[in-house]
Design an enzyme around this catalytic site. Structure first.
Site, PDB file in Angstrom:
ATOM      1  N   ASP A 111       0.933  -1.252   0.016  1.00 19.11           N
ATOM      2  CA  ASP A 111       0.058   0.151  -0.011  1.00 19.11           C
ATOM      3  C   ASP A 111       0.861   1.272  -0.118  1.00 19.11           C
ATOM      4  O   ASP A 111       1.937   1.280   0.470  1.00 19.11           O
ATOM      5  CB  ASP A 111      -0.774   0.150   1.229  1.00 19.11           C
ATOM      6  CG  ASP A 111      -2.156  -0.664   1.385  1.00 19.11           C
ATOM      7  OD1 ASP A 111      -2.168  -1.783   0.236  1.00 19.11           O
ATOM      8  OD2 ASP A 111      -3.095  -0.919   1.973  1.00 19.11           O
TER       9      ASP A 111
ATOM     10  N   HIS B 174       3.498  -2.147   3.139  1.00 18.33           N
ATOM     11  CA  HIS B 174       3.488  -0.980   2.795  1.00 18.33           C
ATOM     12  C   HIS B 174       5.038  -0.778   2.150  1.00 18.33           C
ATOM     13  O   HIS B 174       5.985  -1.120   2.682  1.00 18.33           O
ATOM     14  CB  HIS B 174       3.499   0.091   3.853  1.00 18.33           C
ATOM     15  CG  HIS B 174       2.246  -0.028   4.695  1.00 18.33           C
ATOM     16  ND1 HIS B 174       1.985  -0.858   5.511  1.00 18.33           N
ATOM     17  CD2 HIS B 174       1.019   0.561   4.541  1.00 18.33           C
ATOM     18  CE1 HIS B 174       0.687  -0.750   6.402  1.00 18.33           C
ATOM     19  NE2 HIS B 174      -0.118  -0.006   5.316  1.00 18.33           N
TER      20      HIS B 174
END
Ligand SMILES: [Zn+2]
Length: 243
Positions: free
Chosen positions: A52, A197
């Site tokens: 992400d 992430h």
């Protein structure tokens, strides 16, 4: 009740709400709706890695190198403002065969956004992702996992499945690489969608260091393969055709 007692109760209430928000922020906020996806089939031997908030010039290229070297295809939930800043990285993600997801234009909290603004935000993000990569994102993941029914409807209308995750690497908490691997090795189940992430302006625009993600990734991949899991992009895990 005295004014002071009232004030104290109000303060305690605010504190409890804040703690609850922080706790739930990475687990999704509202009860599971009809259209939301958190994992693939539990009886499958397949799992997915998702990244992400990128692309990010510091971490995304290294993550792509690791995925390429291990022959793994993943899924990237892109923040379109970052796609605009680093188009070559978004293009590389697409060209190397990873799935693309819309993670909003600017990672703002869409839960408090008016419906029209929400739709504009997602359309704008899709447009940028398509201009840069030539591909329409098949997936949407709301920033911080905070969603409501309206968001699911808008995403669906724009041709995207809303996908959260079932297993967080907790990389955003600064967990050490060894701990990330241990956590995933212990908790992994068939159909899991694992959250990582590759960038981070998550909390109060504070830049988050993701060396731990980069260092953990090759270890996670080899541990998953050792346990017999097949690592596939979301489109394959969920049986959704890529365009
Ligand atoms: Zn995010």
């Amino acid at each position: 009740m005295s004014f002071l007692e009232l004030l104290l109760m109000a303060l305690i209430f605010v504190l409890v709400v804040m703690i609850a928000l922080v706790f739930y922020v990475y687990r999704g906020f509202t009860p599971q709706g009809r259209l939301i996806i958190r994992h693939g089939p539990r009886d499958s031997k397949k799992v997915s890695l998702t990244f992400d908030d990128g692309p990010d010039p510091l971490y995304t290229p290294r993550i792509l190198d690791i995925l390429k070297a291990s022959g793994v295809k993943a899924s990237f939930f892109l923040v379109a403002a970052n796609v605009k800043k680093y188009p070559h990285l978004a293009l590389r993600i697409a060209q190397e065969g990873h799935d693309l997801g819309n993670h909003s234009y600017n990672h703002s909290n869409l839960l408090v956004t008016r419906n029209a603004t929400l739709e504009k935000n997602l359309i704008k993000a899709n447009k940028i992702i398509m201009q840069v990569t030539g591909l329409h994102p098949n997936f949407f993941r709301p920033p911080r996992g905070l969603y409501n029914q309206k968001m699911l409807e808008v995403a669906s209308k724009l041709g995207m499945e809303t996908v959260l995750w079932s297993l967080s690497s907790l990389d955003w908490r600064g967990l050490k690489p060894k701990k990330i691997v241990e956590l995933i090795a212990k908790k992994i189940q068939g159909g899991d969608i694992i959250l990582f992430h590759d960038s981070g302006n998550l909390f109060y625009q504070k830049k988050i260091n993701h060396e731990n993600t980069v260092e953990a990734l090759p270890l996670v991949i080899s541990e998953l393969k050792k346990q017999g899991w097949e690592i596939v992009p979301l489109s394959e895990l969920l049986g959704i055709e890529s365009e």
